[in-house]
Design an enzyme around this catalytic site. Structure first.
Site, PDB file in Angstrom:
ATOM      1  N   SER A   1      81.370   2.711  84.806  1.00  0.00           N
ATOM      2  CA  SER A   1      81.444   2.016  83.530  1.00  0.00           C
ATOM      3  C   SER A   1      80.262   1.060  83.348  1.00  0.00           C
ATOM      4  O   SER A   1      79.653   1.000  82.275  1.00  0.00           O
ATOM      5  CB  SER A   1      82.759   1.243  83.450  1.00  0.00           C
ATOM      6  OG  SER A   1      82.905   0.664  82.184  1.00  0.00           O
TER       7      SER A   1
ATOM      8  N   SER B   1      85.235   0.762  76.786  1.00  0.00           N
ATOM      9  CA  SER B   1      85.771  -0.489  77.303  1.00  0.00           C
ATOM     10  C   SER B   1      85.392  -0.606  78.774  1.00  0.00           C
ATOM     11  O   SER B   1      85.462   0.376  79.517  1.00  0.00           O
ATOM     12  CB  SER B   1      87.294  -0.542  77.122  1.00  0.00           C
ATOM     13  OG  SER B   1      87.741  -1.870  77.298  1.00  0.00           O
ATOM     14  N   GLU B   2      84.986  -1.801  79.177  1.00  0.00           N
ATOM     15  CA  GLU B   2      84.343  -1.994  80.488  1.00  0.00           C
ATOM     16  C   GLU B   2      85.221  -1.602  81.673  1.00  0.00           C
ATOM     17  O   GLU B   2      84.726  -1.303  82.755  1.00  0.00           O
ATOM     18  CB  GLU B   2      83.914  -3.454  80.646  1.00  0.00           C
ATOM     19  CG  GLU B   2      85.107  -4.403  80.776  1.00  0.00           C
ATOM     20  CD  GLU B   2      84.710  -5.875  80.722  1.00  0.00           C
ATOM     21  OE1 GLU B   2      83.641  -6.180  80.180  1.00  0.00           O
ATOM     22  OE2 GLU B   2      85.474  -6.709  81.228  1.00  0.00           O
ATOM     23  N   ASN B   3      86.553  -1.616  81.478  1.00  0.00           N
ATOM     24  CA  ASN B   3      87.432  -1.328  82.601  1.00  0.00           C
ATOM     25  C   ASN B   3      87.588   0.171  82.854  1.00  0.00           C
ATOM     26  O   ASN B   3      88.424   0.566  83.657  1.00  0.00           O
ATOM     27  CB  ASN B   3      88.802  -1.989  82.407  1.00  0.00           C
ATOM     28  CG  ASN B   3      89.435  -1.655  81.079  1.00  0.00           C
ATOM     29  OD1 ASN B   3      88.773  -1.641  80.059  1.00  0.00           O
ATOM     30  ND2 ASN B   3      90.708  -1.357  81.102  1.00  0.00           N
TER      31      ASN B   3
ATOM     32  N   GLN C   1      80.829  -8.944  86.506  1.00  0.00           N
ATOM     33  CA  GLN C   1      81.709  -7.841  86.908  1.00  0.00           C
ATOM     34  C   GLN C   1      80.975  -6.587  87.385  1.00  0.00           C
ATOM     35  O   GLN C   1      81.347  -5.983  88.390  1.00  0.00           O
ATOM     36  CB  GLN C   1      82.629  -7.502  85.744  1.00  0.00           C
ATOM     37  CG  GLN C   1      83.768  -6.602  86.127  1.00  0.00           C
ATOM     38  CD  GLN C   1      84.674  -6.296  84.956  1.00  0.00           C
ATOM     39  OE1 GLN C   1      85.298  -5.279  84.916  1.00  0.00           O
ATOM     40  NE2 GLN C   1      84.747  -7.180  83.995  1.00  0.00           N
TER      41      GLN C   1
END
Lengths: 220, 227
Positions: B89, B47-49, A101
């Protein structure tokens, strides 16, 4: 005066052609331009290459595109819980390029920022290094990651003005901000169009220079 | 065999976190650690988002689907929290700004290699990696939270991982439902064991050689441990 407001999602996707590469923002449902996704389906285009974090998991997301078989290839990080995509993946009718990602979003950032790529330590010593050039800098191995660009970027914002300045809502910003820098045509679906001057300049996340079209969702 | 319940394992990890620091909890079991952080904890969850200072899930009916965690579940934002895009992030992860990432695992090797994104046998289903590989490379410390053995009774702590690797030589500490084990340059060192368990018993369930001080700490069945 600059005015990039278009009437609806149909106008936002005008010019999309068979074989185009399309970025679609969103992490799960947050930041997902659902009206735009439906409008793409209505154009009848095929053979799309899609760059997105996920591959659809409900009835009003990218699953629609897979069900209509208009995607040739998807570049994404997490195509799990994506039933319609999974069926086509098993059948071998759609290609998957699986990208971690952070590498995915940084490749898009590189595309939008005019970089020829970047060196990342992510994936060294794993299957993700296959086919990539390994470069040692200061005693540490890095992988050369190449930029991603697209013909269209479709993302979801919160508010936009007529210039095309855009704000986002909480975690709906995710990949949207970077995708909005990396496509020839950037079309942004928002909840509300406001007057130029109404957005606090400090709150604008995507400055209008990156944006070609904005429209208010739900008006069609 | 007596093992720590999943919630007690989560509590045990929570009790070992420093009182301040930036911590990412992986998707799945590690997410539950948040439920056991003391109310006055100085830990700031990432949190990665694109969110720092993740709060608990909102009351039923107050969910906002634009405010979710990496597991795509509704959350809240604590005071002092912030939102940012995915690129920022992952810069936080890759750039070494996170103090600890606590991840689940299929296998961990004696050298700290981690396999947690694929068992290599997907039955034709598409693979998914998400942010696992990025997290495992970037955080200052990688802690693992997992069952000590598989459902079939096979060790998850092994000499060499047989599943596809997530990252090489990154794990520093392993919390299982039987023990806390540090990954050191000299090998795996048992820090604590569940009460009633012997080192020989633990070794039998571990696929790589364990070392231990004369008296490892004791983990109680409620997840607390002796000093």
């Amino acid at each position: 005066m600059r005015n990039v407001v278009v009437k609806d999602a149909r106008e936002a996707v005008a010019g999309l052609k068979d074989g185009h590469t399309v970025m679609v923002g969103g992490f799960g449902g947050a930041g997902l331009p659902r009206d735009t996704i439906k409008a793409v389906l209505d154009t009848g285009v095929r053979e799309l290459t899609v760059i997105s974090n996920n591959a659809g998991s409900d009835e009003s997301d990218l699953s629609l595109w897979f069900a209509a078989r208009i995607v040739r290839k998807i570049v994404c990080s997490y195509p799990r819980a994506a039933q319609v995509f999974a069926e086509q993946y098993r059948a071998g009718t759609v290609e998957l390029e699986l990208v971690p990602q952070g590498t995915l979003v940084e490749r898009i950032r590189a595309g939008g920022a005019g970089l020829g790529g970047f060196l990342s330590p992510v994936g060294v010593g794993t299957v993700f290094e296959h086919g990539k050039q390994k470069i040692n800098v200061g005693g540490r191995d890095f992988l050369l990651e190449l930029p991603l660009k697209a013909d269209f970027a479709f993302v979801k914002g919160k508010c936009a003005d007529a210039f095309g300045n855009v704000t986002y809502n909480m975690t709906a910003r995710n990949h949207c901000q970077v995708m909005a820098t990396a496509a020839s045509t950037v079309a942004i679906e928002v909840d509300r169009i406001v007057e130029v001057g109404e957005l606090d300049p400090e709150s604008i996340v995507t400055p209008c220079i990156f944006v070609d079209r904005v429209f208010e969702r739900g008006l069609q | 065999m007596k093992v720590l319940a999943r919630a007690d394992l989560a509590k045990m990890v929570a009790l070992h976190l420093p009182t301040e620091g930036f911590v990412n909890l992986g998707i799945g079991a590690p997410t539950q650690i948040a439920d056991f952080l003391p109310a006055d904890t100085g830990v700031i969850l990432h949190s990665e988002n694109g969110i720092l200072n993740v709060g608990p899930k909102p009351p039923s009916g107050e969910e906002d689907w634009d405010l979710i965690n990496a597991g795509k579940m509704p959350i809240t934002l604590r005071e002092g929290g912030s939102y940012f895009d995915s690129s920022t992030s992952f810069a936080m992860m890759r750039g070494g700004h996170l103090d600890i990432a606590i991840l689940g695992a299929f296998q961990v090797s004696a050298k700290g290699d981690l396999a947690n994104w694929s068992t290599g046998d997907s039955d034709g289903a598409p693979p998914g990696v998400g942010g696992a590989v990025d997290l495992a490379v970037g955080a200052k410390a990688i802690w693992i939270m997992m069952d000590h053995i598989t459902r079939e009774g096979k060790p998850r702590i092994v000499k060499k991982c047989t599943f596809p690797l997530t990252a090489v030589g990154v794990v520093s500490r392993i919390f299982t439902n039987l023990a806390i084990i540090d990954v050191t340059a000299g090998g795996l060192v048992v820090d604590a064991m569940l009460e009633g368990l012997t080192l020989a018993g633990l070794q039998d369930l571990t696929g790589a050689e364990l070392q231990a001080p004369a008296k490892p700490r004791v983990i109680r069945t409620d997840g607390t441990s002796s000093l």
